[in-house]
Every structure is written in structure tokens, then in C-alpha cells.
Design a protein around this motif. Structure first.
Motif, PDB file in Angstrom:
ATOM      1  N   TYR A 193      50.135  53.586  45.484  1.00  0.00           N
ATOM      2  CA  TYR A 193      48.639  54.058  44.632  1.00  0.00           C
ATOM      3  C   TYR A 193      48.601  54.094  43.423  1.00  0.00           C
ATOM      4  N   ALA A 194      48.157  52.893  42.361  1.00  0.00           N
ATOM      5  CA  ALA A 194      47.814  53.009  40.502  1.00  0.00           C
ATOM      6  C   ALA A 194      46.954  52.268  40.656  1.00  0.00           C
ATOM      7  N   HIS A 195      45.969  52.723  39.716  1.00  0.00           N
ATOM      8  CA  HIS A 195      44.837  52.334  38.670  1.00  0.00           C
ATOM      9  C   HIS A 195      45.042  51.683  37.830  1.00  0.00           C
ATOM     10  N   LEU A 291      33.753  34.355  23.253  1.00  0.00           N
ATOM     11  CA  LEU A 291      35.216  34.532  23.518  1.00  0.00           C
ATOM     12  C   LEU A 291      35.246  35.888  23.872  1.00  0.00           C
ATOM     13  N   GLU A 292      33.822  36.515  23.499  1.00  0.00           N
ATOM     14  CA  GLU A 292      33.887  38.016  24.933  1.00  0.00           C
ATOM     15  C   GLU A 292      33.629  38.154  26.061  1.00  0.00           C
ATOM     16  N   SER A 293      32.430  36.639  25.881  1.00  0.00           N
ATOM     17  CA  SER A 293      31.928  36.968  27.427  1.00  0.00           C
ATOM     18  C   SER A 293      32.717  36.194  28.683  1.00  0.00           C
ATOM     19  N   MET A 294      33.811  35.285  27.470  1.00  0.00           N
ATOM     20  CA  MET A 294      34.635  34.722  29.312  1.00  0.00           C
ATOM     21  C   MET A 294      35.537  35.545  29.117  1.00  0.00           C
ATOM     22  N   GLN A 295      36.175  36.985  28.524  1.00  0.00           N
ATOM     23  CA  GLN A 295      36.910  37.204  29.409  1.00  0.00           C
ATOM     24  C   GLN A 295      36.854  38.169  30.297  1.00  0.00           C
ATOM     25  N   ARG A 296      37.695  38.026  31.442  1.00  0.00           N
ATOM     26  CA  ARG A 296      37.211  39.234  32.677  1.00  0.00           C
ATOM     27  C   ARG A 296      38.116  40.722  32.760  1.00  0.00           C
ATOM     28  N   GLN A 297      37.465  41.737  33.176  1.00  0.00           N
ATOM     29  CA  GLN A 297      37.523  42.704  32.725  1.00  0.00           C
ATOM     30  C   GLN A 297      37.599  43.409  33.864  1.00  0.00           C
ATOM     31  N   LYS A 298      39.213  44.047  34.341  1.00  0.00           N
ATOM     32  CA  LYS A 298      39.371  43.973  35.417  1.00  0.00           C
ATOM     33  C   LYS A 298      39.859  45.090  35.544  1.00  0.00           C
ATOM     34  N   ASP A 299      39.005  46.098  36.812  1.00  0.00           N
ATOM     35  CA  ASP A 299      39.114  47.467  37.288  1.00  0.00           C
ATOM     36  C   ASP A 299      39.477  47.416  37.772  1.00  0.00           C
ATOM     37  N   ARG A 300      41.318  48.128  38.606  1.00  0.00           N
ATOM     38  CA  ARG A 300      41.804  47.368  39.447  1.00  0.00           C
ATOM     39  C   ARG A 300      42.377  48.805  40.457  1.00  0.00           C
ATOM     40  N   MET A 301      42.670  48.846  41.366  1.00  0.00           N
ATOM     41  CA  MET A 301      43.371  49.864  42.015  1.00  0.00           C
ATOM     42  C   MET A 301      44.211  48.996  43.362  1.00  0.00           C
ATOM     43  N   SER A 302      45.708  49.375  43.252  1.00  0.00           N
ATOM     44  CA  SER A 302      46.941  48.698  44.022  1.00  0.00           C
ATOM     45  C   SER A 302      47.351  49.799  45.162  1.00  0.00           C
ATOM     46  N   GLN A 310      51.291  43.898  48.602  1.00  0.00           N
ATOM     47  CA  GLN A 310      49.792  45.388  47.723  1.00  0.00           C
ATOM     48  C   GLN A 310      48.489  44.364  48.089  1.00  0.00           C
ATOM     49  N   ILE A 311      48.171  45.865  47.850  1.00  0.00           N
ATOM     50  CA  ILE A 311      46.760  45.124  48.139  1.00  0.00           C
ATOM     51  C   ILE A 311      45.776  45.921  46.795  1.00  0.00           C
ATOM     52  N   ASP A 312      45.054  44.776  46.305  1.00  0.00           N
ATOM     53  CA  ASP A 312      44.673  44.784  45.429  1.00  0.00           C
ATOM     54  C   ASP A 312      42.625  45.175  45.302  1.00  0.00           C
ATOM     55  N   LEU A 313      42.256  46.148  45.234  1.00  0.00           N
ATOM     56  CA  LEU A 313      40.689  46.002  45.207  1.00  0.00           C
ATOM     57  C   LEU A 313      40.649  45.973  43.953  1.00  0.00           C
ATOM     58  N   THR A 314      38.970  45.029  43.475  1.00  0.00           N
ATOM     59  CA  THR A 314      39.318  44.785  41.802  1.00  0.00           C
ATOM     60  C   THR A 314      37.951  44.522  41.568  1.00  0.00           C
ATOM     61  N   GLN A 315      37.271  45.396  40.450  1.00  0.00           N
ATOM     62  CA  GLN A 315      36.133  45.222  40.022  1.00  0.00           C
ATOM     63  C   GLN A 315      35.837  44.495  38.855  1.00  0.00           C
ATOM     64  N   VAL A 316      35.200  43.328  38.891  1.00  0.00           N
ATOM     65  CA  VAL A 316      36.076  41.660  37.934  1.00  0.00           C
ATOM     66  C   VAL A 316      34.606  41.689  37.352  1.00  0.00           C
ATOM     67  N   LEU A 326      38.780  41.203  47.092  1.00  0.00           N
ATOM     68  CA  LEU A 326      39.804  41.924  48.129  1.00  0.00           C
ATOM     69  C   LEU A 326      41.208  41.049  48.509  1.00  0.00           C
ATOM     70  N   GLU A 327      42.271  41.682  47.503  1.00  0.00           N
ATOM     71  CA  GLU A 327      43.405  40.276  47.972  1.00  0.00           C
ATOM     72  C   GLU A 327      44.534  41.080  48.262  1.00  0.00           C
ATOM     73  N   LEU A 328      45.909  40.475  49.298  1.00  0.00           N
ATOM     74  CA  LEU A 328      46.984  40.738  49.547  1.00  0.00           C
ATOM     75  C   LEU A 328      47.741  40.547  48.718  1.00  0.00           C
ATOM     76  N   GLU A 329      48.752  40.543  48.110  1.00  0.00           N
ATOM     77  CA  GLU A 329      50.381  40.394  47.526  1.00  0.00           C
ATOM     78  C   GLU A 329      51.292  40.306  48.560  1.00  0.00           C
ATOM     79  N   LEU A 330      51.689  38.963  48.633  1.00  0.00           N
ATOM     80  CA  LEU A 330      53.425  39.419  50.487  1.00  0.00           C
ATOM     81  C   LEU A 330      54.650  39.380  48.986  1.00  0.00           C
ATOM     82  N   SER A 331      55.210  39.985  48.631  1.00  0.00           N
ATOM     83  CA  SER A 331      56.037  40.436  47.888  1.00  0.00           C
ATOM     84  C   SER A 331      57.210  39.048  48.054  1.00  0.00           C
ATOM     85  N   SER A 332      57.712  37.995  46.690  1.00  0.00           N
ATOM     86  CA  SER A 332      58.065  36.472  47.240  1.00  0.00           C
ATOM     87  C   SER A 332      59.624  37.096  47.409  1.00  0.00           C
ATOM     88  N   ASP A 333      59.764  38.230  46.981  1.00  0.00           N
ATOM     89  CA  ASP A 333      61.501  38.428  46.876  1.00  0.00           C
ATOM     90  C   ASP A 333      62.412  38.804  48.447  1.00  0.00           C
TER      91      ASP A 333
END
Length: 375
Positions: A193-195, A291-302, A310-316, A326-333
Motif C-alpha cells: 500500500y502507498a498513498h 495555468l493553476e486551473s489546468m493542473q491536475r491534483q492527484k490524491d492516489r492510493m495504490s 497495481q490498482i490505483d484509486l485516485t481522486q483528481v 480506478l485503474e489497474l496496471e500490469l507490470s510490463s517487465d
């Protein structure tokens, strides 16, 4: 021995052959040939798709059998008249073929990865909904169960979002799985787990910036055309630059799941590390925005496990809007290692790896559909 008896001794095979099991110069099935033609007509430069020279055995395709009582796979009433221990899932097999044709056997993608250690293959799956462009409602059809969508046959878009309540429930469910995995003696893989809190800013990839990329990668991006951007990610607390990436889209595959709250999109991309300085880059600012309103602030729990998922649950948060993803990433290696084992006709877990990705998509979708997370 009679001809009839000879024929009866020969085992018939009804499962469609996967793309990675075709021999060199062997004609593809009509369906796979159509997929290949569609891929070549897409925005991706046509790669030289040559399947492995010899069809791997069932054990080679599915990897070494697991240890323990379940080593034989299907048993009892589940085992069919053919006595096969493994029966493939149609949707998962379609995803396997999609990844194999689009990434594994894509000469341009593999050359770009080999050219630079700072270029990585990304295979990610997103939860969301396939929406009809005209009604803006979720795509419905004659199907009542999960199926792959022929994108050329429908006028639809994929929207990756969830409600705040779904986000909260998913957070509770995933945290519960972390706790269960860390129980002493738990017979399951440990879940990490990582935040993190990060801020993304987009910059145009102009010609000067493009010229700083490796030559094969630069050519690949140039042939694809379209507007490319550099995503610069900074730590929200220290403002330190964490990464500078160009996310180059290769292809998407969409799956409708009408029995659950969400559909799925499997995306294949190249993540290219931008080697230059951010000084002199032009930020992307839409009309009427800052510029500030175009920035994406991500609060992510992995949540990660087995070194493969790896599953990422993100508030953007962007300007006044807030989205939950909610997204899942597969290890490319892990993916490329197992795919190359297929090509070398070695024991591998290529198909089980994709099956695992699909099962995770289904489990989390059903968790949201069935009600509050269980204990």
C-alpha cells in the motif's frame, strides 16, 4: 486398421488457436486476419506481425502448473468430455490476442522499448462506462453478459469515472484486503500500500523537445501524428519533479459488462521519459483558463501484489471539478518476460497473467454492484 478407426483415435480440437500459437507463414483465421487488418489501418504504423515459429504446447501457453491439490485445474463435474484440465475464457483470450498483436509482436513498439531504458510499455485497465455519443447513456444492446465491443461498429465513448460514494466503498474494500493479506499465516500474496499526492502539468511537445528523444522513438511518434504532450509530475508537498513523461497511445480495447456497474477499457501505451529540461516548454492552457486551473491534483492510493499488478484509486481535482478514477496496471517487465518465453517455447504464464488482470476487473466491479464491501 480402418480409416474410420484411425479418425476416431485422432483427438479433435475445438478451441480456436490463439495468435501466439501460429507457426511462421501459417495463415491466420479469418477473425484474426480481420483484427490484423484493422490494426494496420489504425493510427499505429503497421508493424511486421510474425507469430512464433512453432505452436507452444498447452503447458507452455499456460505456464507451469501450480503446486498443491489444484494442480490439475478443472476437476469433477467441471472437467469436460475431452478431459482437458484448462478451458480458456473467450473474453480473456480476446484480450490476450489484442495485447499480443498490438504490443508484443509490434516491431515499432519493441524497438522503441529496446532503444532506451527510459521508454516503457504500459498496459492499463480502467473501470468506467461505455456511453452512446447521441444519448449520453450507457451502451446497451442485445447482450446481457460481458463481451468485447467492436469499436468500429458503435458510436460511443469511454468515460472513466466513479461517484464519491463508490470511491469511499472501494477504498474500504481494498484496505480490508491489505489487512487480510498481512494476517499472520494468511495463505495469500501480500498486498503493498502507498498513498501519494502529486500535481500534473501538461506541456506541448514542440519540435525542439521532440528532437531530444531517441531516434526510433522520435520517428514512431512522428509517423503517428496528432498532438503530443509532456506530463510533468511534481510532489504536491515539495514541488520536486518526480517524472516527465510522454504518454503515447497505441490502441484501446473496450469490454461491456452489463451485469455490473462498470465496463472496462484495456489501453496499451508507450511511456517515454522526456530527457530535457522543463525550462522553455510551453504549458497547455485552454481558453479562459489559468495555468493553476489546468493542473491536475492527484490524491492516489495504490495497492500492489505479486510484482505483477497495481490498482490505483485516485481522486483528481482540476479547477472546480473533481473526479474519481480506478485503474489497474500490469507490470510490463513481467508481461514482456512471459511473452518472450512464449516465443522461445519455454514454460510461461502469459495467458494466466492476462486472466488475472481480467479477474481483478471483474471482482472489483462485482463488489461495487453487489452492495457494501463485506467483512
Amino acid at each position: 486398421m480402418s480409416t474410420q478407426k484411425q479418425m476416431s483415435l485422432k483427438r479433435k480440437r475445438y478451441d480456436p488457436k490463439p495468435i501466439w500459437a501460429y507457426r511462421e507463414n501459417e495463415a491466420l483465421s479469418a477473425e484474426l486476419q480481420q483484427q490484423e487488418e484493422q490494426r494496420q489501418q489504425s493510427r499505429v504504423p503497421p508493424p511486421a506481425v510474425q507469430p512464433p515459429p512453432q505452436a507452444p504446447s498447452l503447458a507452455q501457453r499456460n505456464g507451469p502448473p501450480p503446486e498443491g491439490p489444484a494442480a490439475d485445474g478443472l476437476s469433477g463435474y467441471e472437467r469436460p468430455i475431452s478431459d482437458d484440465a484448462h478451458i480458456h475464457d473467450d473474453v480473456s483470450r480476446k484480450v490476450c490476442n489484442f495485447i499480443w498483436l498490438t504490443a508484443i509482436n509490434n516491431e515499432h513498439v519493441r524497438n522503441a522499448i529496446a532503444e532506451s531504458p527510459n521508454t516503457q510499455l504500459e498496459v492499463e485497465a480502467r473501470w468506467g462506462q461505455i456511453l452512446d455519443r447521441h444519448s449520453n447513456s450507457r451502451l446497451r444492446g442485445f447482450h446481457e453478459t460481458e463481451c468485447v465491443i467492436r469499436s468500429a461498429s458503435v458510436d460511443a465513448i469511454f468515460e472513466s469515472t466513479m461517484t464519491m460514494e463508490q470511491h469511499r466503498r472501494m477504498n474500504m474494500y481494498l484496505n480490508n484486503q491489505v489487512q487480510r493479506s498481512k494476517t499472520p499465516g494468511a495463505p495469500r500474496a501480500d498486498i503493498g500500500y502507498a498513498h501519494t499526492r502529486e500535481i500534473d502539468t501538461l506541456y506541448d511537445l514542440d519540435q525542439g523537445a521532440l528532437d531530444q528523444l531517441p531516434p526510433l522513438t522520435r520517428s514512431f511518434i512522428g509517423q503517428a501524428g496528432g498532438r503530443q504532450r509532456i506530463r510533468v509530475t511534481r510532489d504536491a508537498k515539495t514541488n520536486k519533479v518526480i517524472r516527465k513523461l510522454i504518454k503515447h497511445r497505441i490502441a484501446n480495447l473496450e469490454i461491456s459488462s452489463p451485469q455490473t456497474e462498470w465496463d472496462y477499457r484495456i489501453g496499451i501505451n508507450l511511456e517515454i521519459e522526456y530527457p530535457g529540461s522543463t525550462e522553455g516548454l510551453t504549458p497547455v492552457i485552454e481558453s479562459g483558463k489559468t495555468l493553476e486551473s489546468m493542473q491536475r491534483q492527484k490524491d492516489r492510493m495504490s495497492y500492489s501484489w505479486m510484482g505483477a499488478y497495481q490498482i490505483d484509486l485516485t481522486q483528481v481535482t482540476q479547477g472546480q471539478s473533481k473526479n474519481h478514477e480506478l485503474e489497474l496496471e500490469l507490470s510490463s517487465d513481467v508481461l514482456l518476460d512471459n511473452a518472450d518465453r512464449v516465443k522461445r517455447k519455454e514454460a510461461n504464464s502469459f495467458e494466466p497473467l492476462i486472466n488475472g488482470m481480467m479477474n481483478n476487473l471483474r471482482v472489483l466491479s462485482r463488489e461495487m454492484t453487489s452492495g457494501p464491501p463485506g467483512a
